[in-house]
Write an enzyme that holds these catalytic residues in place. Structure first.
Site, mmCIF file in Angstrom:
data_model
loop_
_atom_site.group_PDB
_atom_site.id
_atom_site.type_symbol
_atom_site.label_atom_id
_atom_site.label_comp_id
_atom_site.label_asym_id
_atom_site.label_seq_id
_atom_site.Cartn_x
_atom_site.Cartn_y
_atom_site.Cartn_z
ATOM 1 N N LYS A 1 0.831 -1.209 0.000
ATOM 2 C CA LYS A 1 0.000 0.000 0.000
ATOM 3 C C LYS A 1 0.871 1.267 0.000
ATOM 4 O O LYS A 1 2.079 1.188 0.258
ATOM 5 C CB LYS A 1 -0.910 -0.024 1.233
ATOM 6 C CG LYS A 1 -1.910 -1.190 1.227
ATOM 7 C CD LYS A 1 -2.829 -1.123 2.449
ATOM 8 C CE LYS A 1 -3.861 -2.238 2.418
ATOM 9 N NZ LYS A 1 -4.840 -2.103 3.540
ATOM 10 N N TYR B 1 -12.395 -2.583 -3.601
ATOM 11 C CA TYR B 1 -12.930 -2.556 -2.233
ATOM 12 C C TYR B 1 -14.470 -2.493 -2.209
ATOM 13 O O TYR B 1 -15.049 -1.993 -1.231
ATOM 14 C CB TYR B 1 -12.336 -1.384 -1.455
ATOM 15 C CG TYR B 1 -10.924 -1.638 -0.957
ATOM 16 C CD1 TYR B 1 -10.615 -2.755 -0.170
ATOM 17 C CD2 TYR B 1 -9.884 -0.749 -1.246
ATOM 18 C CE1 TYR B 1 -9.323 -2.983 0.293
ATOM 19 C CE2 TYR B 1 -8.586 -0.971 -0.781
ATOM 20 C CZ TYR B 1 -8.317 -2.088 -0.014
ATOM 21 O OH TYR B 1 -7.029 -2.306 0.455
ATOM 22 N N ASN C 1 -1.783 -0.152 6.934
ATOM 23 C CA ASN C 1 -1.206 -1.421 7.410
ATOM 24 C C ASN C 1 -0.356 -2.160 6.377
ATOM 25 O O ASN C 1 -0.309 -3.379 6.353
ATOM 26 C CB ASN C 1 -2.332 -2.320 7.948
ATOM 27 C CG ASN C 1 -3.425 -2.547 6.907
ATOM 28 O OD1 ASN C 1 -3.261 -2.171 5.763
ATOM 29 N ND2 ASN C 1 -4.514 -3.181 7.310
ATOM 30 N N HIS D 1 -1.965 -5.423 1.339
ATOM 31 C CA HIS D 1 -3.238 -6.093 1.077
ATOM 32 C C HIS D 1 -2.933 -7.503 0.589
ATOM 33 O O HIS D 1 -1.968 -7.709 -0.140
ATOM 34 C CB HIS D 1 -4.019 -5.356 -0.011
ATOM 35 C CG HIS D 1 -5.135 -6.195 -0.577
ATOM 36 N ND1 HIS D 1 -6.367 -6.274 0.034
ATOM 37 C CD2 HIS D 1 -5.184 -7.027 -1.652
ATOM 38 C CE1 HIS D 1 -7.129 -7.108 -0.668
ATOM 39 N NE2 HIS D 1 -6.434 -7.579 -1.691
ATOM 40 N N GLU E 1 -9.694 -9.779 -8.065
ATOM 41 C CA GLU E 1 -8.711 -8.718 -7.848
ATOM 42 C C GLU E 1 -7.586 -8.767 -8.891
ATOM 43 O O GLU E 1 -7.133 -7.725 -9.370
ATOM 44 C CB GLU E 1 -8.131 -8.837 -6.426
ATOM 45 C CG GLU E 1 -9.181 -8.543 -5.360
ATOM 46 C CD GLU E 1 -8.701 -8.858 -3.945
ATOM 47 O OE1 GLU E 1 -7.539 -9.277 -3.768
ATOM 48 O OE2 GLU E 1 -9.508 -8.683 -3.007
HETATM 49 P P1 IDP Z 1 -7.742 -6.887 5.353
HETATM 50 O O1 IDP Z 1 -6.919 -5.893 4.565
HETATM 51 O O2 IDP Z 1 -7.009 -7.403 6.560
HETATM 52 O O3 IDP Z 1 -8.345 -7.958 4.492
HETATM 53 P P2 IDP Z 1 -10.384 -5.638 5.369
HETATM 54 O O4 IDP Z 1 -11.409 -5.905 6.409
HETATM 55 O O5 IDP Z 1 -10.585 -6.252 4.011
HETATM 56 O O6 IDP Z 1 -8.967 -6.050 5.976
HETATM 57 O O7 IDP Z 1 -10.291 -4.069 5.219
HETATM 58 C C1 IDP Z 1 -9.615 -3.458 4.134
HETATM 59 C C2 IDP Z 1 -8.719 -2.361 4.675
HETATM 60 O O8 IDP Z 1 -9.527 -1.326 5.251
HETATM 61 C C3 IDP Z 1 -7.795 -2.796 5.811
HETATM 62 O O9 IDP Z 1 -6.611 -3.424 5.365
HETATM 63 C C4 IDP Z 1 -7.534 -1.477 6.503
HETATM 64 O O10 IDP Z 1 -6.591 -0.688 5.773
HETATM 65 C C5 IDP Z 1 -8.889 -0.814 6.428
HETATM 66 N N1 IDP Z 1 -9.754 -1.133 7.577
HETATM 67 C C6 IDP Z 1 -10.456 -2.281 7.797
HETATM 68 N N2 IDP Z 1 -11.163 -2.233 8.933
HETATM 69 C C7 IDP Z 1 -10.931 -1.013 9.455
HETATM 70 C C8 IDP Z 1 -11.391 -0.348 10.657
HETATM 71 O O11 IDP Z 1 -12.176 -0.885 11.439
HETATM 72 N N3 IDP Z 1 -10.896 0.904 10.891
HETATM 73 C C9 IDP Z 1 -10.029 1.527 10.035
HETATM 74 N N4 IDP Z 1 -9.593 0.958 8.884
HETATM 75 C C10 IDP Z 1 -10.021 -0.307 8.603
HETATM 76 MG MG MG Z 2 -9.692 -7.704 2.887
#
Ligand code: IDP
Ligand code: MG
Length: 142
Positions: free
Chosen positions: A13, A53, A120, A123, A134
């Protein structure tokens, strides 16, 4: 009968790219034993991210997520290997970088910056269906 080797879509990212962590992420993928099938550096468009997304549309972090993900370059990678979807998710660690275990990419390299979206580093696709969807978004010619 041929065996279909699994593929996953990995993104470094904009936070990880800007910090020069693409190589470190690729190193961990290769050290684990997965191989690289495609690699590109690109600045995602909001249209691409809306597709990528789609499952999160309407959630409170959705707009901040699209803003964040379109804010700079990413390294997009297709990785290959049996069970690499599950395997890369294990390498990445939990979504929340504060809770992600040390030893994982997010646990070792990420932290909470107090923003509306968790930055984080990476992805990774979460299922074979997501991976196919994707990969078609990021590598339409693959
Ligand atoms: P993942 O990347 O671990 O699969 P997802 O639930 O698919 O997590 O969410 C996509 C992205 O959205 C996450 O990687 C993170 O950057 C962001 N995200 C997900 N949940 C939250 C939240 O509760 N607060 C803030 N950002 C979030
Ligand atoms: Mg995800």
């Amino acid at each position: 009968m041929t065996t279909q080797i699994e593929r996953s879509l990995v993104l470094v990212k904009p936070d990880g790219f800007a910090r020069g962590l693409s190589g470190e992420v690729l190193r961990r993928i290769e050290a684990k034993g997965y191989t690289l099938a495609a690699l590109a550096v690109t600045t995602p468009t909001r249209e691409q991210l809306a597709e990528h997304y789609a499952e999160h549309e309407g959630k409170p972090f959705y707009e901040p997520l699209v803003d964040f993900m379109s804010s700079g370059q990413v390294t997009a990678v297709v990785i290959e290997g049996h069970r690499c979807i599950e395997g890369f998710r294990a390498l990445a660690g939990a979504t929340d970088p504060t809770a992600a275990l040390p030893g994982t990419i997010r646990g070792d390299l990420g932290r909470d910056w107090g923003k509306k979206v968790q930055e984080n580093i990476v992805h990774g696709s979460d299922s074979p269906e997501s991976a196919a969807r994707e990969i078609a978004i990021w590598f339409p010619n693959l």
